[in-house]
Each structure stands twice: as C-alpha cells, then as structure tokens.
Design a protein around this motif. Structure first.
Motif, PDB file in Angstrom:
ATOM      1  N   LEU A   1      -1.084  -2.398   4.385  1.00 55.84           N
ATOM      2  CA  LEU A   1      -1.790  -2.351   3.074  1.00 55.84           C
ATOM      3  C   LEU A   1      -2.132  -1.492   2.419  1.00 55.84           C
ATOM      4  O   LEU A   1      -2.199  -1.028   1.220  1.00 55.84           O
ATOM      5  CB  LEU A   1      -2.871  -3.612   3.635  1.00 55.84           C
ATOM      6  CG  LEU A   1      -2.556  -5.081   3.411  1.00 55.84           C
ATOM      7  CD1 LEU A   1      -3.563  -5.754   4.015  1.00 55.84           C
ATOM      8  CD2 LEU A   1      -1.779  -5.450   2.078  1.00 55.84           C
ATOM      9  N   ILE A   2      -2.992  -0.682   3.045  1.00 58.03           N
ATOM     10  CA  ILE A   2      -3.787   0.622   2.573  1.00 58.03           C
ATOM     11  C   ILE A   2      -2.662   1.522   1.935  1.00 58.03           C
ATOM     12  O   ILE A   2      -2.745   1.868   0.727  1.00 58.03           O
ATOM     13  CB  ILE A   2      -4.755   1.467   3.392  1.00 58.03           C
ATOM     14  CG1 ILE A   2      -5.704   0.128   4.006  1.00 58.03           C
ATOM     15  CG2 ILE A   2      -5.341   2.425   2.583  1.00 58.03           C
ATOM     16  CD1 ILE A   2      -7.104   0.567   3.710  1.00 58.03           C
ATOM     17  N   PHE A   3      -1.802   1.963   2.759  1.00 64.32           N
ATOM     18  CA  PHE A   3      -0.854   2.999   2.140  1.00 64.32           C
ATOM     19  C   PHE A   3       0.013   2.117   1.092  1.00 64.32           C
ATOM     20  O   PHE A   3       0.614   2.831   0.280  1.00 64.32           O
ATOM     21  CB  PHE A   3      -0.136   3.486   3.359  1.00 64.32           C
ATOM     22  CG  PHE A   3      -0.978   4.642   3.907  1.00 64.32           C
ATOM     23  CD1 PHE A   3      -1.010   5.927   3.330  1.00 64.32           C
ATOM     24  CD2 PHE A   3      -1.794   4.369   5.157  1.00 64.32           C
ATOM     25  CE1 PHE A   3      -2.080   6.826   3.877  1.00 64.32           C
ATOM     26  CE2 PHE A   3      -2.480   5.240   5.650  1.00 64.32           C
ATOM     27  CZ  PHE A   3      -2.618   6.391   5.195  1.00 64.32           C
ATOM     28  N   GLY A   4       0.697   1.037   1.510  1.00 63.28           N
ATOM     29  CA  GLY A   4       1.631   0.397   0.693  1.00 63.28           C
ATOM     30  C   GLY A   4       1.019   0.048  -0.546  1.00 63.28           C
ATOM     31  O   GLY A   4       1.448   0.423  -1.786  1.00 63.28           O
ATOM     32  N   VAL A   5      -0.276  -0.533  -0.478  1.00 65.65           N
ATOM     33  CA  VAL A   5      -1.118  -0.708  -1.945  1.00 65.65           C
ATOM     34  C   VAL A   5      -1.378   0.540  -2.773  1.00 65.65           C
ATOM     35  O   VAL A   5      -0.964   0.585  -3.900  1.00 65.65           O
ATOM     36  CB  VAL A   5      -2.267  -1.520  -1.496  1.00 65.65           C
ATOM     37  CG1 VAL A   5      -3.155  -1.402  -2.612  1.00 65.65           C
ATOM     38  CG2 VAL A   5      -1.906  -3.101  -1.075  1.00 65.65           C
ATOM     39  N   MET A   6      -1.863   1.604  -2.069  1.00 66.59           N
ATOM     40  CA  MET A   6      -2.131   2.696  -2.606  1.00 66.59           C
ATOM     41  C   MET A   6      -0.896   3.560  -3.421  1.00 66.59           C
ATOM     42  O   MET A   6      -0.854   4.042  -4.494  1.00 66.59           O
ATOM     43  CB  MET A   6      -2.710   3.679  -1.624  1.00 66.59           C
ATOM     44  CG  MET A   6      -4.343   3.391  -1.258  1.00 66.59           C
ATOM     45  SD  MET A   6      -4.859   4.640  -0.264  1.00 66.59           S
ATOM     46  CE  MET A   6      -6.501   4.236  -0.278  1.00 66.59           C
TER      47      MET A   6
END
Lengths: 520, 201
Positions: B77-82
């Motif tokens: 989530l964090i990396f994918g989203v960022m």
C-alpha cells in the motif's frame, strides 16, 4: 503418521490430473512448437474419466476429509466431461504459444471441481473452490488481451477474492462453534453434522445462521446469484467465447456442489430463515437476469444474463432442500443437480456455436452476426436452436424436464397444508413460471435472428471440427435426455438421498456412547 | 511486600490497550480521506491485532499477522500508493449513498455479532479470571509445522483410525499447487507486460 491409504487411492484421478498439469507447465517451456499439447491434456482427462466411471456407484465411504458417495460421483463425472468438452472447444481456438498454460490451467480446474465434489471437510471445500478460481484468473488473462478483457479480468479477480473472504469468514464461524472442519464424522471421529444438535443448544448457536449466510454469500458469487452478479456481463463480454463457456460452467458447478454438501450436512433441520433468504434471492436473481437479458444485443452479454437467471432457478432447488430438510426429502437438491447438468450441457453447446460463427474474421459478438445462419450453415443453426429451446424450457427438450422437476417441487410444498412456508413457495412457483415465460422471449429472439433475417456475409464460420463436435454432442444429449429424462433423474435422485441416509446407520451404531452425551 | 507493579493486571492492561488501538485505528481508516493515511492507519490497526494474538498465546498467528499483513500492507500500500497514485486518487470522497449502504451492512453484522457474543454467559458476568496462557500452550509453531506434514502432536493418544486423519498434509499439498498456478500466471503476466512495452517502443 501417514494418511490412510484408502484416502490416497480414491484420489488417484485428481492426483493424475494435477501431476499432468504440472508436467504441462514445466515441459511446455521447453517446446516452442506446442502443437501436440492438447493431446497431452486429453489423455489424463480420459484416464480420469475411466477411473470415475469405474468408481461409479461404489458404496458410501467416509475417509476423513473425503467422502465417496453418489453426489460426489455425479459431480466428478460432470467435471471430467466438462474438461473433455473444453479441451475439444479450445483445441483450435487457443493460441499455440499459450496452449500449455491454458490446458494446464484447465486440468487444474477439473481437479479442483473433483475435489469439491468429494470434499467432506470445510478446508477441502475451500481449497477445492480456490483451485477452480485461481486457474480461472489465469485462463481469463490468457484468452484475449485488450483493454476490455483486462478490465474484466481485474474485476473478476477482486470480486472473487472478496467472495472467498466472505466464504472463509462464514467457515470460521462454523469452525469456531463446532471445533472441527469435518462435515460428517466417521467412526469415533465427530463431524459438524454430529455436533449440530449440541451447537444449536449452546449459547453461541445463534451465530450458526450468520456463518451459513456468509457461506451462502461467498458461494453466491460463484453461481452469480443477484447481489453478486454484476461482474458477469462485463467479464463474459470482455473475454472469448471459449472462456465464457468455461466461466458459465465451472464456477457454477463448484458453487452448487459446495452448497449441496453444506446444505445436506451443516444446516440445522428447521432453518427457515435461510430458506426464506434463498427464496428471495432466487426470485430476485431470476427476475433480474431475465429482464436484463431482454434488451441485450451482444451474444455473450445475453448469455451472461441468461446464466444469472439460471442461477435463480438453481436456487429454487436450494430453497427446497433447506425447507424440506426436516422431512428428509432431498427432492429439491437432486432436482438442482439435474438442472445443473442440463444447464451445463446447453450452455456449452450454445457457446460452442457462438465460437463457431465468425463475422469479418472476428468472433461473433452481436446478435446480427448470427443473421441468416440457417441458410449458410443449417446444421449449426438447428443445433444452436435446440440449445436455446432447451435453455428456454420448451417441452420436448431436456431443459423442460429440469424446470418441471424444480417447479413441481415448489408447487408440492405450496400445496402442503402442514408446511409452515407454503405461502413463500406459492410465490416462488408463480415467480418461476412468470420468469420462464419472460426467458422464452429472448431465447426465441436468437432463433428468430438465425432463421428469419437475411445473411449479410458470405461464409461466417470457422472450419473447426472440435467446435462442431461439441455443439453436435450437446444438442444430441439435450434431445436424448428430453426423450427419456427419467434415466438421468434416477441416476441422480437416489444418490442424493443415499448421501443423507446411509451415514446415519454407522453413526448410530458406532457412536452409542457419544450419542448419550449429546442430549445433556 | 508487594510492589505496585504487581498490583496491575498486566495481561488485562495490554489486552485493553491493543484492543483500543486496533479499533481506534480501524475507525481512523474509515474516517480518513487521504489514501496514504488510510494505509498507515491500517498497518497500525493490523499490528495491534497481532499484539492481541500474542497475548492469546497464538505466537505463530501473531508472527504471521506481522509478517504477511503488516509487512505486506506496508510494502504494497505505502509504496504502491506512493509510486502510482495520481492526484485525484490521493484523497477519496465516499458518496453519501455508499455510506448509508455500508452502514446498513456493517451495522447489521456488528449488531448480530454483539448480540451473539453477549448471549454467551461468560460475557455477561464481567469477571476477570486469569487468562494468561500457560507455557505448554505457547509452542504453537512447532505443532503447526508438524500438523502440516501430517502429524498432530496433540492427538497422538487417540485411536489410530482417528489419529491418521487429523493432519493437514493434503491441504498443504493443494495449497502448494495453488502457488504453482499463481506463479505461472504471474510469470505470464510479467512477460506479457514486457512484450507490450517493447512493441510500444
């Protein structure tokens, strides 16, 4: 500590299918031509067919997480036949480069379906349905690559995951209450069914209906029942005809078989809440499917709504099974399995015919592509008409008998003065009859287009003998079953009854000490 | 002489703390509109529920919760989203209709679960017994591993017929088959993506 040898022995066909699928995956990478792989996929399927036919009608055997009974036999035979028909359909339709992945995935799905039909354990039931779903994602992806199909695949993937999560959530409730994942125990090993009276009397027994409703929701996705149906039209439209045929059949078989297992074993006898819920679902599903199908012009979208409508008819059988569980009658469940077989045969034939018809070098997409088929290719048009009429339930054909057994079950309960839910079933029977009339309209429209519209292209078909064979087999089967429905119904009926009645005897005999503890 | 430290029921204290953290951050996910914050709250909520598993003596499940859910969500989530989020996807607005619908469904489920839970007698008398797991319950990892290869250490005394059926070897094999299919599918998707980019060039 090894698992029983008998458990391994009754899993031979499944093991053969999984091993050959693995071999296809691995060895396919080494061969660039990939022309004879369909043969490699056919051989293990034929082997499995021989094994299943050989095992047909064996006495009921409970072997821990697996069960050998007649419902399982029916499911296994249907799965293997589905696999063979799909290989035949995909033989020339799959791109050579992807052949091993496609056929490997197909074998996995057949193995998963066979596991579901044999499962006597919630873990196996879940793993089996997942062994159907996971290769399905891959097959959808292999079929066609464009924007629409990518969107469809992603949509199917996420919704299917959600459904699996719902199913697991429900299963976790059932497991939490019973302390076992086994459906029916054998010997001194207790299953959920043996603990059911205890659970219902316990303080947290009220959660069992909630768990079952969640399980129903998870499996409702697989059979495209209405609140979970909206993926179907997009996904069918976005993929190929062969894949759509597969998608219309495999998850539905898995869902119906799993529901049968759960209804026969886990549902408490007086589960009228569930029956009412299923009746509402059935009516809404039939009506939404049939009404939306009325103004579809895309053939696969039309068939998607048609498959939704048929899920509604199948749910009638489930409602009958739930409401009559106390009286011991399994008429509804065997009617449901009977209808499932007829639906699968007719749907495979229909999609086979759609894949056969070409327009401008592409697969048939719109109803107009079928125009004048009776003049250009009369045999295919006639056979497609047979499939359509059977799906519509027109009397001499097999589909009529399927609908008749389902509806007569509902009518029987509606006229049963002592049954507490007779009003519900009266409404259900009326809704079913109305829906059958609506459905006839759009099936007949397909026939109308084929027979009364002039053809607009010169030779709108492929020269694919596999597809021709599939359509021919399916339509002949529909006519034959229509001529003598009793034979197939008999083959299914006593089996379902046997599935419920036989385990009671050893249970009572062998579990006498346990049986005394339960009432306390 | 008893220390003040001993007077505090640490087990209950940590249970209440982790439970409040889990629920609080879950509510945070619900009411936050920014997708990065939602992901962060989700990670914290999942991590606190891992703490609950540890307290219950299910150390293996707790570790899995940390590794798979917390680790996986963190990376995904964090990396994918960022890396992928466009401006219009960063802050999500939930339409009123979806709020009503999800409140009905979620509220019904919550009400049912609470009703069932409070019907259980142990819940009605708010008595705090000693719920600390004993050390014999705590070595779950080894027992789970043995069960996966077909041996149930807790059922060795049972009759042979019963004992032979209790392992999880078959489900384990089927899960590995699932994994094979997933790997083949993933490899195909990755390869196909490369091909489309080369043709685009």
């Amino acid at each position: 500590m090894p698992v029983d040898l008998e458990t391994i022995l009754i899993l031979v066909p499944e093991g053969a299918l999984i091993l050959s699928a693995t071999a296809l995956f691995v060895l396919g990478a080494a061969d660039r031509r990939r022309s004879w792989w369909p043969v490699c996929a056919t051989l293990p399927l034929l082997f499995a067919l021989v094994m299943v036919v050989r095992d047909w009608g064996r006495p009921v055997l409970y072997s821990g997480p697996l069960i050998q009974d007649a419902t399982g036999d029916t499911g296994r035979l249907l799965s293997v036949v589905l696999g063979l028909v799909m290989v035949l359909m995909a033989w020339r339709q799959t791109r050579r480069k992807l052949a091993t992945e496609f056929f490997g995935g197909l074998l996995m799905v057949v193995a998963g379906l066979m596991l579901v039909s044999r499962a006597n354990d919630l873990v196996f039931l879940f793993l089996g349905t997942e062994l159907v779903s996971i290769p399905t994602y891959m097959l959808l992806f292999l079929g066609k690559r464009n924007r629409a199909s990518s969107e469809a695949t992603v949509k199917y993937f996420f919704l299917s995951l959600l459904a699996s999560a719902l199913f697991l959530y429900g299963v976790s409730f059932v497991y939490g209450m019973s302390g076992t994942t086994l459906l029916v125990g054998s010997g001194d090993l207790l299953g959920i069914r043996d603990k059911l009276p205890e659970i219902m009397q316990s303080q947290i027994g009220g959660l069992l209906p909630l768990g079952l409703v969640l399980v129903l929701a998870g499996l409702g996705f697989k059979i495209t029942a209405v609140p979970f149906h909206f993926y179907a039209p997009d996904v069918y439209q976005g993929t190929t005809n062969v894949n759509a045929a597969f998608l219309a059949c495999a998850p539905k078989i898995a869902g119906i078989l799993a529901l049968t297992r759960i209804v026969v074993n886990v549902v408490p006898a007086e589960f009228y809440l569930g029956a009412k819920l299923v009746i509402v679902l059935a009516i809404v599903t039939m009506t939404v499917g049939n009404v939306c199908a009325l103004w579809q012009t895309h053939v696969r979208r039309l068939m998607a709504y048609s498959s939704i409508a048929h899920a509604g008819y199948l749910l009638i059988g489930l409602a009958l099974g739930l409401a009559s569980a106390s009286s011991g009658g399994l008429h509804g469940l065997s009617a449901m399995l009977f209808y499932l077989v007829l639906y699968v045969v007719a749907t495979l034939g229909t999609f086979g015919a759609f894949a056969y018809v070409r327009s401008r070098g592409e697969e048939a997409e719109h109803l107009d592509d079928l125009a004048g088929l009776s003049q250009t290719h009369a045999p295919i048009a006639a056979m497609l008409a047979v499939c359509m009429l059977s799906l519509a339930g027109i009397p001499p054909l097999a589909g009529f008998w399927g609908k008749l057994t389902l509806f007569s079950g509902a009518v029987e309960l509606a006229f049963d003065m002592t049954h507490p839910m007779r009003g519900w079933f009266a409404v259900l029977a009326v809704a079913g009859a109305l829906n059958a009339a609506i459905a006839a309209a759009y099936y007949l429209r397909v026939i109308l287009v084929m027979y009364f519209k002039p053809p607009h292209s010169d030779s709108p078909v492929t020269a694919d003998h596999g597809l021709q064979t599939v359509v021919a087999i399916c339509s002949v089967l529909l006519v034959l079953i229509g001529a003598d429905p009793g034979r197939l119904l008999d083959a299914i009926e006593p089996q379902a009854v046997r599935a419920r009645q036989v385990p009671v005897e050893p249970e009572l005999g062998m579990n006498a000490p346990d049986g005394e503890q339960i009432p306390e | 002489m008893t220390l003040a430290v001993d007077a505090i029921a640490w087990h209950q204290f940590f249970f209440v703390m982790f439970a409040l953290l889990t629920c609080g951050f879950a509510v945070g996910v619900l009411f936050s509109g920014n997708i990065v914050r939602m992901a962060f709250y989700l990670v914290l909520s999942l991590a606190s529920s891992a703490g609950l598993f540890f307290l219950a003596g299910a150390e293996f499940v707790g570790a899995m919760q940390l590794m798979i859910y917390v680790g996986g969500t963190l990376v995904l989530l964090i990396f994918g989203v960022m890396l992928t989020a466009q401006d219009r996807f960063i802050s999500l607005k939930t339409p009123a209709g979806e709020w009503v619908l999800s409140l009905i469904i979620g509220g019904t489920l919550l009400a049912l679960l609470l009703a069932a839970a409070f019907r259980y007698e142990g819940w009605q008398q708010a008595e705090l017994g000693d719920t600390t797991p004993t050390s014999s319950q705590a070595d779950t990892t080894a027992r789970l591993g043995l069960s996966l290869v077909g041996v149930r250490p807790d059922k060795l005394d049972d009759s042979p017929r019963k004992a032979g059926m209790s392992g999880y070897l078959f489900p384990f094999i089927i899960v590995s088959v699932h994994l094979l299919v997933v790997l083949v599918g993933a490899a195909y998707m990755a390869r196909a993506k490369k091909r489309t980019t080369t043709t685009a060039r």
